[in-house]
Design a protein around this motif. Sequence first.
Motif, PDB file in Angstrom:
ATOM      1  N   ALA A   1       0.854  -1.192   0.000  1.00 39.28           N
ATOM      2  CA  ALA A   1       0.000   0.000   0.000  1.00 39.28           C
ATOM      3  C   ALA A   1       0.883   1.232   0.000  1.00 39.28           C
ATOM      4  CB  ALA A   1      -0.907   0.004   1.228  1.00 39.28           C
TER       5      ALA A   1
ATOM      6  N   ILE B   1      -3.168   0.064  -3.975  1.00 43.26           N
ATOM      7  CA  ILE B   1      -2.825  -1.213  -3.366  1.00 43.26           C
ATOM      8  C   ILE B   1      -2.426  -2.133  -4.506  1.00 43.26           C
ATOM      9  CG2 ILE B   1      -3.614  -3.181  -2.010  1.00 43.26           C
ATOM     10  CD1 ILE B   1      -5.769  -1.298  -0.825  1.00 43.26           C
TER      11      ILE B   1
ATOM     12  N   ILE C   1      -3.289  -2.120   5.412  1.00 46.34           N
ATOM     13  CA  ILE C   1      -3.935  -3.229   4.717  1.00 46.34           C
ATOM     14  C   ILE C   1      -3.845  -4.465   5.600  1.00 46.34           C
ATOM     15  CG2 ILE C   1      -3.655  -2.403   2.353  1.00 46.34           C
ATOM     16  CD1 ILE C   1      -1.113  -4.074   2.135  1.00 46.34           C
TER      17      ILE C   1
ATOM     18  N   SER D   1      -8.747  -2.575   3.949  1.00 48.88           N
ATOM     19  CA  SER D   1      -7.826  -1.451   3.779  1.00 48.88           C
ATOM     20  C   SER D   1      -8.435  -0.196   4.375  1.00 48.88           C
ATOM     21  CB  SER D   1      -7.511  -1.216   2.294  1.00 48.88           C
ATOM     22  OG  SER D   1      -8.658  -0.745   1.595  1.00 48.88           O
TER      23      SER D   1
END
Length: 406
Positions: free
Chosen positions: A163, A169, A194, A206
């Motif tokens: 991330a 991501i 995350i 997340s």
Amino acid sequence: MASSAGLALCGQTLVVRGGSRFLATSTASSDDDVLFTYDCSTAEKPQENKGEDGQPVDKGSDTILASTFSKSGSYFALTDDSKRLILFRTKPWQCLSVRTVVRRCTALTFTASEEKLLVADKSGDVYSFPVLEPQRCGQLELGHLSMLLDVAVSPDDRYVLTADRDEKIRVSWAAAPHSIESFCLGHTEFVSRIFVVPDHPELLLSSSGDCTLRLWEYRGGRELHCCHLTSLREPAEPCGDKRFAASRIAYWSQESCVALLCDCIPVVYIFQLDASRQQLVYKQQLDFQHRVWDIAFEESQGLWVLQDYREAPLVLCRPVGGQWQAVPENAALKKVSAHVQENWAMLEGMAGVDVGFSGLYKATFDNVTAYLRKKEERLQKRRQNPPPGPNGQAKKMKPGEASVRS
């Protein structure tokens, strides 16, 4: 970013860290408890880099930036501001190695096999360090174009998830990190945390500076559910429109419970993960009178909360009648709290230290307003001092002419 103080739990082993020190103890109520403490200031220092004038440059402190347990709890690792990666064996506690990292790290995690330790740094790179060969140097695995804030691995070690500050991501193949399986896109600010759900390994949680908690099917990059945290805050909270991001996502598999701690408000949000419907169900909000540094679940006890209050540094919460609440002090809580109080000096300097995510938000610039203001100032000067005519006399300007000429 790293928390000012931290809490880590695996099995019945609990670690509290603050500044350059940490203590490790057991949450079991037995009397044969062994307390282990460590101070990074006593660890081996990396070779100093010197500038052109011969003076040391980029000298960091010994503050612990991030720490984590391996899945079995057999290993514990931390990274500090002096660019060191320190690996421990926990049964019994023993420092195995002190290695140097290229840049200051933001997050680290063990692979599920416990063969490697993955370290994410501020430049956007992920390095892997062997666990079974604790003296070997790290190897570059993958890189982003912006700062990394968290790293995770899938329970089968097939994927590395990263991330970054630029809202992304990334899901990469662990065996070939240059091969990208998917991107999870949708956040509008940096992705702060995350978390791969252990008993639903296809799901990812997340959190972000956009004040959302999101659920993903990460292999396909599909967003399944989005919860806006600002809609959950009670009207009585004195937070106003202050932005916040989650500094910790914790999970309790007994009831598929998700706890979310934000970086600037003394509140813990409780959700239940409904995997069959692929959604998060908001349950309640736990309010605290003091700043909450960190949270962690223990499967047999409940939710441990580390707070900035010497008289009661730890709070243990459990579900009672469907609602989470603090439990009366029991033997385990009393014992662990006593250890923290005896070592309060390591946490004392953390009070008031702001190491949250405030510096990571996008900067906004209103150039139009500044332009219109300066234009109006020019028009006012023209009206007060009109330009001279052909005979040297000030020319009278007709109404509206200044705005036309500008």
